[in-house]
Design an enzyme around this catalytic site. Structure first.
Site, short mmCIF file in Angstrom:
data_model
loop_
_atom_site.label_atom_id
_atom_site.label_comp_id
_atom_site.label_asym_id
_atom_site.label_seq_id
_atom_site.Cartn_x
_atom_site.Cartn_y
_atom_site.Cartn_z
N GLU A 86 -10.50 6.85 4.02
CA GLU A 86 -9.53 6.18 4.89
C GLU A 86 -9.63 6.68 6.33
O GLU A 86 -10.73 6.91 6.85
CB GLU A 86 -8.12 6.32 4.29
CG GLU A 86 -8.04 5.68 2.90
CD GLU A 86 -6.63 5.55 2.37
OE1 GLU A 86 -5.72 5.26 3.15
OE2 GLU A 86 -6.45 5.70 1.15
N ASP A 113 0.86 -1.17 0.00
CA ASP A 113 0.00 0.00 0.00
C ASP A 113 0.90 1.24 0.00
O ASP A 113 2.13 1.13 0.08
CB ASP A 113 -0.94 -0.02 1.21
CG ASP A 113 -2.25 0.74 0.95
OD1 ASP A 113 -2.25 1.67 0.13
OD2 ASP A 113 -3.27 0.38 1.56
#
Length: 868
Positions: A510, A308
């Site tokens: 997020e 990521d």
């Protein structure tokens, strides 16, 4: 540049065509890896054998598009480029995206072996970074549809848009099995049930990739391996919950979270993203037992693991150690994303030192090359240009509208008020979300965090859907439900037949969306109460990325609909509200009664009494249902009773307690005038002035702001709830202290792109507490020149700032007029927070989080004359 790109690509294609059936050419000397008749594995083996270490490490390196120097793509053999959320070309058009990818591929084609780049994006609900592309419902809405065929078709449509703009890699689908939707990424998941997530995640992957036997169309990326939906609140070093620790035994981890990946591997997944999160204290990027032994070994995954965004960096404070641990654990490609030279140097050092073996390097690179060959990148490095014209087209909009209509969940329908009659005489519509594509779409839309802008990208708002659906009805919109012009001949407020209130979460993505107590906002509850007094029947549409606490409005609503984050096609909502399509959606998440219940214990979840959830997983009414035991329980537990029908005539309460509309948070503030304010730290004289509040639940201190004016001054008020105030010696680094900042462009020219006279950034730290106004510290760019008077008072839990700025000065003259506009922003700096700068009011057009540098991108302060 276009000619250069075309020439290079054409040269590559000539080589490739030499191997196509029916094409006559001399094949001697042409490497096997350029022969499309061979398998991806054979081609990868041939190419790998010819590569140097530098070329191999380059393939393992992925760089963010704005950070790469074009010459470095060929000089360092970079294997992948990505766009982060909002990483768009300028202008942000489909054509510009295609041209951008062409230019990057042209650089890759100049390398010795001419290995194409693989370009990746987060197209998590349509090609959502591209202005004008169709924005589909987020996965939470698709989970409510329970329709795998629909999800597969959406994956296919998204693949078309990606290929049309030159892109062949999508960082989707999210296959998190979300166990606690306080997590800010919950809307990216299909739901809380493992079987549901597995079915829909695999369907989306099939839609993206097509038939693997015929080659992959767009590379999908199931993410985030593994357990990202099970992190524990308070265990993250970055956010309250996102990137935190999943704390459970291996058997539970496998049972809850592994099935979607098992199915994805069986269906041809060749890319999987590692999770930011940890498992029992160890970062997933360093979990060799999971990435290598389980995923690649036990499951037989033949593709590559991508990190990521800077996920490797979190493994250890020493970067070299972090790189070695992550690569050896099984990460094959590093989403760097910025300092790629540092990563390349660390990799070379590790190989030279024997800390990373050549066998591990070759395994990683072979996996990446197999995926590139399976994609056909050597034959079509820039996608399928003939699909460019389809981006944002009617076919996709029809599909998205279908998805929206199937995603709606009917939570309440007293006396079967839904569906609404299209001939309803008068309909009042309220809530900013009714007229905002940005609020409908949520995060990961044009920008990473999304945007509340009404016209963020082309689409149909819910309000427009209502206006299009009715036949002869009068539709009146007022975001604050004041409806001050809706009076009869005697001046009495008109009571509408129906009110539609759209209550929306503000966009987030997020960890920015981690929320300890997701609920409808207090501001919108006030608007709801205003609307309730003005209508006979009230329908509430909840636009949110997860279930939210609706206890403040449930009893007094006639109907409540969960619309999730529907995207650009708001007429899919009204298709169902007005009965053109049925309610078929079912809850993908258990709906909370209150935040005290979160996280749910699914192993022993009460099904009776007030400890039970408000609505269970799978709940969803049809319009033919005459009641629900869950609604009866809700009324019992709240001490109220379900609303029947509002009286046809009533003596309404005052239309609104405020003396001005509230405006739209993050875009506009409406300042009443003339209002008498005294600078004394006592906020009693601000009663009735509308306020904007940023809740502490988003991970920042709570701050409330208000503004007003009289004949002499423009007044600002900031009330900060924060018991960790940091305020040291005030100097050049004032922005690293706690402070309230007011930005003002009073020049009358809202097209400015740089600061000039009449534009001021006024910064007020809490160190001014209890100082006389003339002794107060004022900082900021041209802040002191605005000649503000300031009073700051410490409170038990923070501080209050009151500011008076003269309307008439030597460099500006502000004359409040009804509807008059000033460029304006409000920020809170909170030094103890990693995300220091919380913005309450700023420009929705600011896609780079830099509007403070550009006065033309300020939000708006709009004057509202008070009629007494």
């Amino acid at each position: 540049m276009k000619r250069l790109v075309g020439a290079i690509i054409a040269a590559v294609m000539v080589i490739v065509l030499a191997f196509q059936p029916g094409v006559s050419s001399v094949r001697a000397g042409i490497p096997a890896y350029l022969n499309p008749a061979l398998s991806p594995e054979d081609r990868a083996d041939d190419l790998l054998a010819q590569m140097t270490l530098d070329e191999k490490i380059g393939q393992m390196t992925q760089v963010e598009k704005n950070s790469i120097k074009l010459g470095d793509i060929s000089a360092l053999f970079i294997g992948s480029i990505l766009s982060g959320g909002g990483g768009s070309p300028r202008p942000n058009t489909p054509d510009a995206w295609l041209e951008m990818v062409r230019e990057f591929q042209a650089q890759a084609a100049q390398t010795r072996l001419k290995i194409p780049l693989i370009y990746g994006v987060d197209a998590v609900h349509g090609h959502n970074n591209v202005y004008g592309a169709v924005i589909f419902p987020h996965n939470v809405g698709l989970g409510a549809t329970r329709d795998a065929d629909l999800v597969e078709r959406i994956g296919r449509a998204t693949a078309d848009d990606l290929l049309g703009t030159g892109i062949t890699w999508n960082f989707a689908p999210v296959v998190a099995v979300v166990q606690d939707y306080r997590w800010g990424r919950s809307y990216e998941g299909f739901g809380e049930n493992t079987d549901l997530v597995t079915e829909l995640g695999t369907a989306y992957l099939r839609g993206l990739q097509g038939d693997p036997a015929k080659g992959i169309r767009v590379l999908g990326t199931p993410k985030h391996f593994i357990g990202d939906g099970g992190t524990v609140w308070g265990t993250s070093q970055t956010y309250p919950m996102d990137q935190g620790d999943t704390q459970m035994d291996e058997a539970t981890l496998r049972r809850l979270f592994l099935p979607p990946y098992e199915d994805a591997v069986k269906n041809g997944a060749l890319s999987i993203m590692a999770s930011f999160s940890s498992w029992n204290g160890l970062k997933m990027h360093a979990q060799k037992a999971l990435l290598t032994d389980l995923l690649k070994g036990e499951l037989g995954f033949k593709g590559f693991v991508v990190s990521d965004w800077a996920g490797i960096d979190q493994v250890d404070s020493d970067y070299y150690t972090a790189v070695v641990a992550s690569i050896n654990a099984g990460v094959d490609m590093n989403m760097v994303p910025y300092d790629y030279v540092r990563f390349i140097d660390a990799m070379k050092k590790a190989v030279d030192a024997g800390d990373i073996s050549m066998e591990r390097i070759d395994d990683a690179v072979r996996r990446i090359l197999v995926a590139k060959f399976a994609l056909g990148l050597f034959e079509r490095p820039v996608g399928e240009e003939d699909l460019l014209a389809k981006v944002g087209g009617e076919e996709s909009r029809i599909l998205a509208r279908e998805a929206v209509s199937k995603s709606l969940v009917l939570l309440k329908n007293t006396n079967q008020v839904l569906p609404l009659a299209k001939t309803t005489p008068t309909i009042y519509v309220s809530g900013a979300g009714a007229k905002s594509i940005g609020l409908q779409s949520g995060g990961w839309t044009i920008t990473w965090q999304g945007d509340s802008s009404a016209n963020l990208t082309p689409g149909v708002t819910i309000l427009e859907g209502i206006e299009n659906a009715v036949s002869g009805a009068k539709v009146v919109y007022d975001p604050a439900a004041m409806f001050k012009d809706e009076v009869d001949a005697s001046g009495n407020p008109v009571i509408a037949d129906v009110g539609v209130m759209v209550m929306s979460e503000m966009p987030y993505a997020e960890g920015q969306g981690d929320n300890k107590a997701p609920a409808v906002s207090g501001r919108e509850v006030r608007i709801f109460n205003n609307l309730r007094e003005r209508v006979k029947t009230l329908v509430v549409v909840i636009v949110s990325g997860r279930p939210v606490d609706i206890s403040a409005i449930l009893d007094q609503s006639d109907a409540v609909v969960a619309a999730w984050l529907p995207g650009t096609e708001g007429d899919g909502v009204t298709d169902v509200l007005f009965g053109d399509k049925p309610f078929t959606g079912k809850l993908p998440y258990t709906w909370l009664r209150s935040a005290d219940q979160l996280p749910f214990d699914f192993e022993s979840l009460p099904a009776e009494g007030c400890d039970a959830p408000l609505f269970p997983y799978g709940y969803g009414l049809s319009v033919s249902d005459t009641g629900s035991e869950w609604l009866d329980l809700a009324a019992e537990c709240s001490g109220g009773t379900p609303v029947a029908v509002a009286p046809a005539t009533a003596t309404p309460a005052p239309v609104v307690a405020l003396i001005a509309p509230e405006g739209t948070p993050r875009e506009t503030y409406i300042a009443p005038f003339p209002v008498s304010i005294k600078l004394d730290g006592d906020l009693g004289d601000w009663a009735g002035v509308p306020r904007v509040t940023m809740s502490a639940d988003v991970g920042m201190p709570s701050v409330t702001f208000a503004a007003a004016a009289d004949d002499t001054y423009l007044y600002f008020m900031g009330e900060v709830q924060d018991d960790k105030i940091i305020s040291g010696e005030h100097g050049a680094d004032y922005w690293n202290e706690d402070s309230i900042e007011f930005y003002l462009n009073a020049t009358g020219d809202l097209t400015l792109t740089s600061y000039t006279k009449g534009v001021a950034q006024m910064t007020f730290p809490p160190m001014n507490a209890d100082s006389a106004p003339e002794a107060a510290v004022v900082a900021g760019m041209q802040g002191p020149s605005a000649n503000p008077k300031v009073v700051t008072v410490r409170t038990a839990s923070g501080y209050v700032v009151e500011v008076a700025v003269p309307l008439v000065q030597d460099f500006w003259t502000i004359k409040p007029a009804d509807g008059g506009v000033l460029g304006f922003q409000v920020h809170l700096n909170a030094s103890e927070s990693g995300d220091r700068d919380t913005k309450l009011i700023w420009s929705a057009l600011d896609t780079a989080d830099a509007s403070y540098q550009n006065p033309s991108l300020f939000g708006e302060l709009i004057f509202h004359q008070v009629v007494k």
